[in-house]
Structure formats: C-alpha cells, structure tokens
Design a protein around this motif. Structure first.
Motif, PDB file in Angstrom:
ATOM      1  N   PHE A 634       0.851  -0.990  -0.133  1.00  0.00           N
ATOM      2  CA  PHE A 634      -0.017   0.158  -0.045  1.00  0.00           C
ATOM      3  C   PHE A 634       0.780   1.278   0.057  1.00  0.00           C
ATOM      4  O   PHE A 634       1.928   1.219   0.586  1.00  0.00           O
ATOM      5  N   GLU A 635       0.380   2.322  -0.686  1.00  0.00           N
ATOM      6  CA  GLU A 635       1.297   3.596  -0.691  1.00  0.00           C
ATOM      7  C   GLU A 635       0.259   4.715  -0.907  1.00  0.00           C
ATOM      8  O   GLU A 635      -0.616   4.524  -1.739  1.00  0.00           O
ATOM      9  N   ARG A 636       0.190   5.766   0.022  1.00  0.00           N
ATOM     10  CA  ARG A 636      -0.748   6.590  -0.193  1.00  0.00           C
ATOM     11  C   ARG A 636      -0.275   8.012  -1.116  1.00  0.00           C
ATOM     12  O   ARG A 636       0.823   8.396  -1.015  1.00  0.00           O
ATOM     13  N   ILE A 637      -0.690   8.230  -2.065  1.00  0.00           N
ATOM     14  CA  ILE A 637      -0.416   9.201  -3.018  1.00  0.00           C
ATOM     15  C   ILE A 637      -1.398  10.327  -3.080  1.00  0.00           C
ATOM     16  O   ILE A 637      -2.422  10.244  -2.604  1.00  0.00           O
ATOM     17  N   GLN A 638      -0.962  11.395  -3.877  1.00  0.00           N
ATOM     18  CA  GLN A 638      -1.718  12.706  -3.892  1.00  0.00           C
ATOM     19  C   GLN A 638      -1.817  12.897  -5.342  1.00  0.00           C
ATOM     20  O   GLN A 638      -0.548  12.891  -5.928  1.00  0.00           O
ATOM     21  N   GLN A 639      -3.093  13.320  -5.873  1.00  0.00           N
ATOM     22  CA  GLN A 639      -3.253  13.509  -7.392  1.00  0.00           C
ATOM     23  C   GLN A 639      -4.141  14.736  -7.313  1.00  0.00           C
ATOM     24  O   GLN A 639      -4.792  15.168  -6.436  1.00  0.00           O
ATOM     25  N   ASP A 640      -3.971  15.368  -8.444  1.00  0.00           N
ATOM     26  CA  ASP A 640      -4.744  16.346  -8.938  1.00  0.00           C
ATOM     27  C   ASP A 640      -6.114  15.624  -9.640  1.00  0.00           C
ATOM     28  O   ASP A 640      -5.734  15.050 -10.729  1.00  0.00           O
ATOM     29  N   THR A 641      -7.182  16.063  -9.053  1.00  0.00           N
ATOM     30  CA  THR A 641      -8.424  15.025  -9.662  1.00  0.00           C
ATOM     31  C   THR A 641      -8.871  15.759 -10.918  1.00  0.00           C
ATOM     32  O   THR A 641      -9.522  15.221 -11.711  1.00  0.00           O
ATOM     33  N   GLY A 642      -8.266  16.941 -11.224  1.00  0.00           N
ATOM     34  CA  GLY A 642      -8.611  17.632 -12.551  1.00  0.00           C
ATOM     35  C   GLY A 642     -10.041  18.517 -12.231  1.00  0.00           C
ATOM     36  O   GLY A 642     -10.379  19.134 -13.280  1.00  0.00           O
ATOM     37  N   ASN A 643     -10.479  18.546 -11.168  1.00  0.00           N
ATOM     38  CA  ASN A 643     -11.824  19.225 -10.813  1.00  0.00           C
ATOM     39  C   ASN A 643     -11.303  20.288  -9.973  1.00  0.00           C
ATOM     40  O   ASN A 643     -10.028  20.673  -9.278  1.00  0.00           O
ATOM     41  N   THR A 644     -12.064  21.416  -9.767  1.00  0.00           N
ATOM     42  CA  THR A 644     -12.127  22.649  -9.131  1.00  0.00           C
ATOM     43  C   THR A 644     -13.314  22.783  -8.196  1.00  0.00           C
ATOM     44  O   THR A 644     -14.188  22.248  -8.561  1.00  0.00           O
ATOM     45  N   ASN A 645     -13.077  23.522  -7.093  1.00  0.00           N
ATOM     46  CA  ASN A 645     -14.303  23.807  -6.043  1.00  0.00           C
ATOM     47  C   ASN A 645     -14.919  25.088  -6.875  1.00  0.00           C
ATOM     48  O   ASN A 645     -14.463  25.653  -7.920  1.00  0.00           O
ATOM     49  N   ASP A 646     -15.913  25.655  -5.991  1.00  0.00           N
ATOM     50  CA  ASP A 646     -16.613  26.525  -6.749  1.00  0.00           C
ATOM     51  C   ASP A 646     -16.027  27.863  -6.829  1.00  0.00           C
ATOM     52  O   ASP A 646     -16.218  28.780  -7.553  1.00  0.00           O
ATOM     53  N   ASP A 647     -14.648  27.975  -6.100  1.00  0.00           N
ATOM     54  CA  ASP A 647     -13.673  29.149  -6.033  1.00  0.00           C
ATOM     55  C   ASP A 647     -12.664  29.058  -7.251  1.00  0.00           C
ATOM     56  O   ASP A 647     -11.689  29.864  -7.268  1.00  0.00           O
ATOM     57  N   ILE A 729      12.591  10.902  22.604  1.00  0.00           N
ATOM     58  CA  ILE A 729      12.310   9.911  21.271  1.00  0.00           C
ATOM     59  C   ILE A 729      12.739  11.017  20.200  1.00  0.00           C
ATOM     60  O   ILE A 729      12.357  12.093  20.309  1.00  0.00           O
ATOM     61  N   TYR A 730      13.516  10.170  19.437  1.00  0.00           N
ATOM     62  CA  TYR A 730      13.978  11.003  18.208  1.00  0.00           C
ATOM     63  C   TYR A 730      13.681   9.950  17.041  1.00  0.00           C
ATOM     64  O   TYR A 730      13.735   8.777  16.881  1.00  0.00           O
ATOM     65  N   LYS A 731      12.867  10.621  15.950  1.00  0.00           N
ATOM     66  CA  LYS A 731      12.523   9.915  14.945  1.00  0.00           C
ATOM     67  C   LYS A 731      13.146  10.776  13.623  1.00  0.00           C
ATOM     68  O   LYS A 731      12.818  11.892  13.344  1.00  0.00           O
ATOM     69  N   GLY A 732      13.976  10.005  12.907  1.00  0.00           N
ATOM     70  CA  GLY A 732      14.490  10.543  11.866  1.00  0.00           C
ATOM     71  C   GLY A 732      13.881  10.893  10.501  1.00  0.00           C
ATOM     72  O   GLY A 732      12.557  10.738  10.623  1.00  0.00           O
ATOM     73  N   PRO A 733      14.419  11.669   9.704  1.00  0.00           N
ATOM     74  CA  PRO A 733      13.387  12.143   8.578  1.00  0.00           C
ATOM     75  C   PRO A 733      13.317  10.754   7.548  1.00  0.00           C
ATOM     76  O   PRO A 733      13.777   9.926   7.423  1.00  0.00           O
ATOM     77  N   THR A 734      11.893  11.182   6.923  1.00  0.00           N
ATOM     78  CA  THR A 734      11.532   9.944   6.240  1.00  0.00           C
ATOM     79  C   THR A 734      11.058  10.557   4.887  1.00  0.00           C
ATOM     80  O   THR A 734      10.834  11.702   4.867  1.00  0.00           O
ATOM     81  N   GLN A 735      10.952   9.575   3.963  1.00  0.00           N
ATOM     82  CA  GLN A 735      10.360  10.229   2.591  1.00  0.00           C
ATOM     83  C   GLN A 735       9.748   9.046   1.854  1.00  0.00           C
ATOM     84  O   GLN A 735      10.120   7.978   1.848  1.00  0.00           O
ATOM     85  N   ASN A 736       8.744   9.232   0.979  1.00  0.00           N
ATOM     86  CA  ASN A 736       8.272   8.307  -0.069  1.00  0.00           C
ATOM     87  C   ASN A 736       8.443   9.073  -1.223  1.00  0.00           C
ATOM     88  O   ASN A 736       9.185   9.978  -1.636  1.00  0.00           O
ATOM     89  N   SER A 737       7.659   8.549  -2.245  1.00  0.00           N
ATOM     90  CA  SER A 737       7.776   9.146  -3.756  1.00  0.00           C
ATOM     91  C   SER A 737       7.517  10.576  -4.003  1.00  0.00           C
ATOM     92  O   SER A 737       8.037  11.228  -4.906  1.00  0.00           O
ATOM     93  N   GLN A 738       6.548  11.240  -2.745  1.00  0.00           N
ATOM     94  CA  GLN A 738       5.982  12.419  -2.982  1.00  0.00           C
ATOM     95  C   GLN A 738       6.662  13.364  -2.177  1.00  0.00           C
ATOM     96  O   GLN A 738       6.764  14.613  -2.113  1.00  0.00           O
TER      97      GLN A 738
END
Length: 831
Positions: A634-647, A729-738
């Motif tokens: 599983f990977e959570r990604i962010q996408q532009d839906t191509g839609n806009t809100n009323d503004d 507690i120290y949590k080091g930097p992390t990254q995924n594809s985005q």
C-alpha cells in the motif's frame, strides 16, 4: 498330572506373592498441611510442595496449596526430602522424611526472603524483556511518564514501536501492524481505528508482546507483525484495587478504577474509566500550484478536540476445578466527542493577496461499543497440555453529525458554503476460535482454527445550503451507502522440539481463506451515475476471495542460560480496511480530500529476522537484523483530480494504491541497564532502509530512503524518595515518492512521590516538554507543491494521584508467585 498341577499352583502362588509385594511397594500415603505467611498470618495460595526421592528411583512428586493454603498430596511410600516454596519467601525443607503412613505436617510458616525482596522491587519498577521463540514480551513496569496517560503514551516507550503525531502506530517504521487485545481482535482496539488508544488509560496495561516473527498460532494479518496488548487482571486474595485520578492542562481530567474480588471459586475483576479531555492542535499549509486560478494558498488551521465518555471492562472467572476455568467478560464504551477546526485561507495571484476565507467545521461523534466474550480453558495437567476455546461478539455504532460553514472575509464579507452531514456507521464482528496444545517431553504439538467475520454499513447524507432560498436541501449526488464485509477462515498446526540441550525449533503452517465484499449504492442515482459522481474509473462493488498458505519457522540457539540467538521466517498478509476502500471522498476540506480505493488488493510479505540476546546481572542487551519484501504494498499518493471547487481551486485527492514491491532491511539494538537501585536506564535504536517500486496511471512512484528512530529513558531516585524520569524520542527524517518528512524530537518528564506508603502515589508529568512533537513535510507532485506543519496535541501538564487498597508491596510480590504457579489463565503457551 499331579506334578503338573503342583507346578501350576506354585507358579500362581509366586505370581500372587510378587504382585502383592509390588502392590505394597507402590502403595501411596497422604501428606497434608497448611502454608501461611509468618508475618501476616494469612494463607499462601499456590505455594509448592515437592517430594524428592532419596533413592533416586522416582521422579519428584508434589502439589500446590489451595485458596486457604491447604495441601493434600498422595505420595508413594519411601524416604524423601520435602521442600515447601513460595516465590519471594524463604524455602523450608524437611530432610530424610520416611513415609510409611499418612502424615500431617501441620501449619508451616514462611517468612519473606530479604534478598528476593530487593530483586522483586527492582523488577517491578523497570521495563523488562523476555525473549520467546516467536516474540518479545515487555513488562511495562512503573513508567512514570505514562501515569495519567493513555495506551498510546505507553506504546511510545516500547522498543521497535513508534506512534506518530496523529496516533498511527508503527512497528519498525511500518504501519501495517496488527493490534490484538489479550491475544484476540477486539472492539477495544476500535475496529482497526487505533484512536481509541488515545482514550484508554495506560495503567490498564500489564505487558506488551512485540511479535515480529509470529508463529502459525496468530492471525496472518499485519505485514509488519503483531502488537498484543495484555490488560491487567488482578488475582490477589480478597477485595483489592486502585483508584487513579488525573488533572491536566490543557484539560485532561479522568478517573479510573481497578477492582478485583477473589474467592476460592470466583475471580471478579473490573476496570472502569471516565474521562474529559481537550486536545488543542494546529496545522499550517503553504501550497503552490502550477495551474488553476490561484498561484498560492496559505492555510492556517486550529483544532480543538473534545473527548468525553466512559469505558468499562467487567469479567467473571469461575474455576470449574483445579485444571479448568470459564471466563465471561463484557466491554462497553460510550463516547460523546466533538472536533472543531477553524481554518483561515489566504489566496494569492501573482504574489498579491486576492481573497481570504474563514472555514469552521464542527464534527460530533456519538459512539457506543459493546463486546461480550466467553473463554474456556482446560489444563489437562501441569505440563502444558491444554485446550482453550473463545467465543466473542462485538458491536459498534457511531453517529457523526458534521456542520461546515465557510465565509469569504476579504475583499468582501459573504457566505460561501454551508453544509450539514449526517453519517452513521455500524459494525459487527464475530469470533470463534479453539487452540489445542499437546506437549510430549521436550516436544510440543499445537493445532487450532479461527472464524472471524466482520461487517460494516455506512449511511451518508449531505445537505447543502441554498443561498437564494436560505434553506438546506438534499444533495442526492453526495448521499450514499457503502457496505463492507471481511470474512476470514483459518486452520493452523505447528510443532516444536529441542535438539540437544541448546537448540529449539518451532515450525508452523496456517491456511487462511479471505473473503472481501463491498457494495456502494445510492437511493437516488443509478450505478453508472454513482460511479461518475465518485470520480473513479472502476466499479466500487467487488467480491474477492483469497486462499493462502502462511508458513512460519522460528529457531533459537541457547549459548548459555542468559544468552541466545534466534532466527525467524514468516509470510504475512495486509488486508485493506474500511477507510482504505470506501470510495466516497471525505469532506474535511473542499480542496484536500481523502478517498478510499475499492480496487485495492491485499499485500503479501515475506520476512526474515535474526536476533541476539545477552543478559548480565545489571544489563540486558538485545539486537536484531531483519529483511522484508512485500508485494502489492500500500502507498498513499496525492493527485490532482482535474476538478476545482466553486472558487476555482484545484481539488487534490489523497488515495491509497497498490504498488509493485516494497523492500525493507533494517537493524535494531536495545539496552536495559540498572547499575543501582536508584538509577535505571533504557535505550533503543532502530535503523532501516526501504525501496519501493511501482507505477500507477503512468506515474513512477518508486522511491528509496533510509531512516531511523531511537528512544532513551532514565529514571533516578532523588533524596526524599522522589523519583524523576525522562523519556526522549527521536524519529529521523523519512520520505516516500512524493513527500519528505523532517526529523522529530520530543521529551517527556515526570516526578513521582509515594505520599502514603503502599497507598497513595502522586505523579507530575510534562509531555512534550519543548512542544516539538510536530510533523513538518514537503510534498511535490505534477501539479502542486505543499509545505506543511502538523501538531496533533500541544504540550501538556498532568497531575496524577493513585490510591491503592489491599495492595501493599508484599501483597504484590506474593501475587507474582501465585501467578507463576497458577497456570490457569496465563496467555497462550509458548514452546
């Protein structure tokens, strides 16, 4: 003929005399007596009486005392050394006792062993680790920084476990972890919604089992492994318990009680808590867009979360006989929560402020959760031969009214949007399982089955406000229903044995059939219209079946009594949960939405784990290296839906997907050091590297990253018997594809003083001393960049008072001995 008859009679006489002699040699006598505490003059239940044959021809014989401290043991005639033992008490021995007839030893008094007293106190006040073939067991001990805290706060201090700022629980940096309560799926775990752990008190935990290489006995769910939270169930004689009151700023008020009543036939226990908490938080987003009406939007958000409710866990254990018991438990939770968020958004065109809006969202949640269970256990003997059976039913109902109002504040002052949402979720879960354990010398055979069915129904109704008519109307396109069923049927068997004095193995195989069914429908739209409204290009209705074999191999080599090496392999599955497959978008924001993916398939992982443990008198060293390869991760990604809100603002969708592979390799090390009675140190460090490969809709979401996290705890006793403890507690930097996440460091501090000896303890606690437990992230996609900061809960001060009755230190030490000897309700046996 006469001679033959004489020979037959002689032979019969010889056989008869031999059998008579053998019968006399095997004749048993009865030994009775009573064992009591010399100082308190109270009976000691489960004290052990051992008869050691002086000739060495027989194995040791013996028994244990009952509720009143009495014992009644049948022993073969002979000469014995008789030992009477009870943990933390001095042993009494009667040497060379010849038993030709019944013997009454009368009343035997045992005194406290002063050496053991010191050892038990140290053990009770520090987190200890036990290593088994398939897990590590952490006895929480007296962790001051979790006094007045929640289960999540306690989990923060378990090696290999991390809890992020939103309460998500990870094991070795992997969130695909299965949470069990007392070895079973439970409504107390919130139907896979771990936010309930932010409400249950930490004092309810007895120990946590970190199972990174689960045996076939456990559900194959959770590619990272399993966290099994064992709740306290006092077993001290008579009526005893404790009351814990907490007062905090920001508001964190709660009262919880633990009560226990033990008789010779019943054990009645109850944990009840009432809480009222406010958890202020905040978030900041700076989004830059490559296209659309606005170039940049800055959003400043404030959260105010109110949690109030009551939860209770009531159980009655009935002892059918010395070997078996039946336990019925009921868990109930009633909550009335309220989350309010206020957002101010500034919108820019060519670096000039174009407009500003104010958005207020008030979301309620009235929840009722019930769970009833029956457990039967039969110990056929004292050597681990047993049968356990569990029947459990859970029900959860949540009503979530949600009111959203958004106003434009610049350059004009006008209402932009107003919505009312009515959401109801109902979930049912049924569990039936049985486990059989048969030891044969050093070997052990196990087998069992589990049936686990879950069903959930979501009804969602949206009403929009008509600016012209000034009335709310039903939005038929945004009102829907979604039903989801998950059924798992499992069989397993496993076998363990020892080869020589040092090498042990445990081999297991689990067969699981998984059924996943989803049905999205609307009372107002056709199926095609609904799919178009959702905005996905696949059918949200599905019926999937998966049949899988899940082998496990666990090996241990004992270098010495306090040193061993372990090696484990297992195959796991990660099934998509309700929120991850619900196809309807969230409404927490008009421009940033979360939407589940009904097309999500389970992920499968193969994991190898190599560990080493070494114990000295004052130091415990534990380390391991591990490797995992997961397919369809599983990977959570962010996408532009191509839609806009009323503004005209682009709508960004956050959605889980299946990627090709996720490969992870890492190592961890832990130290527990108790140099003196006054100083105790505990530290752990985990480093891992992962590499993800996969494409989705033509976009490469592959990435690779190295991260680490560590924790350090120090506890010291100041003058006047004041304990001080710090947890860092120290949590080091992390990254995924985005997204790249910055490192996070936080520190907790606590002071504790026993105000009334063995009765009343006061603890002052500061969580997140530097107010630094914040997640800073930077996200880059094809259509936007986002720089954000999020803080789930601000720094908090708490004062906790714990009053105990009928629970002196000596009582608690005696109880430790009883638990070690009782054997009726210990957790599942380990080879």
């Amino acid at each position: 003929m006469t001679q033959k008859l004489f020979l037959v009679k002689t032979l019969l006489l010889f056989v008869t005399l031999s059998l008579t002699q053998f019968s006399n040699a095997q004749e048993k006598v009865k030994v009775t007596g009573t064992v009591v505490d010399k100082d308190a003059a109270i009976p000691l239940e489960y004290a052990t009486i051992t008869f050691i044959d002086k000739s060495g021809d027989r194995l040791p014989q013996g028994g244990v005392t009952d509720f009143d401290g009495n014992f009644n043991v049948d022993v073969y005639k002979g000469t014995y050394d008789i030992k009477i033992e009870f943990i933390s008490f001095e042993t009494k021995t009667y040497n060379s006792q010849t038993l030709n007839g019944n013997l009454d030893l009368g009343t035997i008094t045992l005194g406290i062993n002063s050496d053991s007293l010191d050892e038990v106190v140290v053990t009770a006040e520090t987190t200890q680790v036990e290593v088994r073939l398939d897990k590590k067991i952490y006895n929480i001990g007296k962790d001051l920084t979790t006094r007045g805290g929640t289960v999540n706060d306690a989990l923060q201090n378990i090696p290999s476990v991390s809890v992020d700022v939103e309460g998500a629980i990870s094991l070795r940096g992997n969130e695909n972890v299965r949470i069990l309560i007392n070895g079973k799926p439970s409504a107390m775990a919130g139907f896979d919604d771990t936010t309930i752990f932010q409400q249950l008190p930490a004092d309810a935990i007895e120990k946590v089992e970190v199972i990174t290489s689960p045996s076939a006995r456990y559900d194959a769910e959770g590619t990272a492994g399993i966290l099994n939270i064992i709740l306290k169930k006092e077993k001290t004689l008579g009526l005893n318990g404790s009351v814990n009151a907490t007062f905090g700023y920001p508001i964190n008020n709660s009262v919880s009680t633990t009560l226990n009543l033990r008789t010779d036939k019943f054990n009645i226990f109850n944990n009840t808590g009432v809480y009222y908490r406010k958890s202020p938080g905040n978030a900041y987003f700076d989004n830059n867009y490559f296209s659309g009406t606005y170039d940049r939007i800055i959003e400043d958000r404030e959260y105010d979360r109110l949690r109030k409710g009551i939860n209770t866990n009531l159980g009655i254990e009935y002892y059918l006989n010395d070997q078996s018991s039946i336990t019925g438990t009921f868990f109930g939770k009633w909550g009335d929560d309220e989350d309010e968020s206020e957002s101010i958004s500034d919108r820019y065109i060519d670096d000039a402020l174009d407009s500003s809006t104010y958005r207020n969202q008030l979301e309620g949640e009235k929840e009722e959760t019930y769970q009833g269970s029956v457990n039967y256990i039969n110990n056929f003997n004292g050597e681990g031969h047993k049968l356990t059976a569990d029947l459990q039913y859970s029900y959860d109902n949540e009503d979530k009214p949600n009111n959203i109002v958004e106003n434009k504040t610049f350059p004009t002052n006008e209402l932009v949007e107003s919505q009312r949402i009515f959401e109801n979720q109902r979930q049912n879960e049924f569990l039936l399982q049985a486990d059989y354990v048969l030891p044969k010398g050093d070997a052990q055979f196990e087998a069992g089955f589990r049936i686990n069915t879950q069903s959930s129904k979501t009804d969602y109704v949206l009403e929009d406000f008509d600016l012209d008519t000034q009335e709310y109307y039903l939005d038929e396109g945004q009102s829907y229903n979604f039903d989801y069923d998950e059924n798992v049927y499992a069989l397993y068997t496993q076998y363990g044995n020892k080869l020589g004095d040092r090498f042990s193995f445990l081999l297991g195989l689990r067969l699981e059939q998984t059924e996943l069914k989803g049905n999205a429908y609307s009372d107002y739209l056709t199926q095609d219209e609904l799919i178009e409204e959702i905005g996905v290009d696949f059918d949200p209705n599905f019926d999937k079946n998966y049949l899988g074999l899940f082998p496990t191999v666990n090996l241990i080599y004992e270098i010495g009594n306090d040193e061993n090496i372990t090696l484990g392999y297992n195959r796991r599955i990660n099934r998509p949960r309700g929120r991850y497959i619900n196809p309807f978008p969230s409404r927490s924001s008009t421009t940033n939405i979360f939407q589940g993916n009904p097309n999500l398939n389970p992920a499968f992982a193969n994991t190898f784990d190599l560990g080493y443990l070494k114990k000295w008198d004052k130091l415990t060293f534990n380390t391991s290296v591990y490797y995992q390869k997961e397919t369809d991760a599983f990977e959570r990604i962010q996408q532009d839906t191509g839609n806009t809100n009323d503004d005209g603002v682009a709508i960004i969708r956050n959605q889980p997907i299946n990627l090709a592979t996720d490969e992870r390799i890492g190592g961890e090390v832990g130290l527990i050091y108790n140099p003196t009675r006054k100083l105790r140190l505990n530290g752990s460090f985990n480093i891992f590297r992962f590499e993800t490969e996969g494409f989705y809709e033509g976009v490469d979401y592959g990435t690779e990253s190295t991260s680490w996290f560590g924790r350090f705890s120090a506890k010291y006793t100041l003058p006047a018997e004041i304990d001080i403890q710090t947890n860092g507690i120290y949590k080091g930097p992390t990254q995924n594809s985005q997204t790249e996440n910055d490192a996070i460091f936080s520190l907790d501090l606590a002071l504790s003083k026993e105000v009334i000896k063995d009765k009343l303890t006061a603890t002052f606690n500061i969580r997140d001393v530097f107010n630094s437990r914040k997640r800073n992230s930077y996200t880059v996609s094809d259509s936007f960049t986002s720089d954000s900061e999020f803080q789930w809960r601000e720094r908090q001060f708490t004062l906790s008072l714990i009053y105990r009755f009928n629970q002196s230190k000596e009582d608690r030490m005696k109880e430790k001995g009883r638990n070690n000897g009782a054997g009726l309700n210990e957790e599942e046996g380990d080879f």
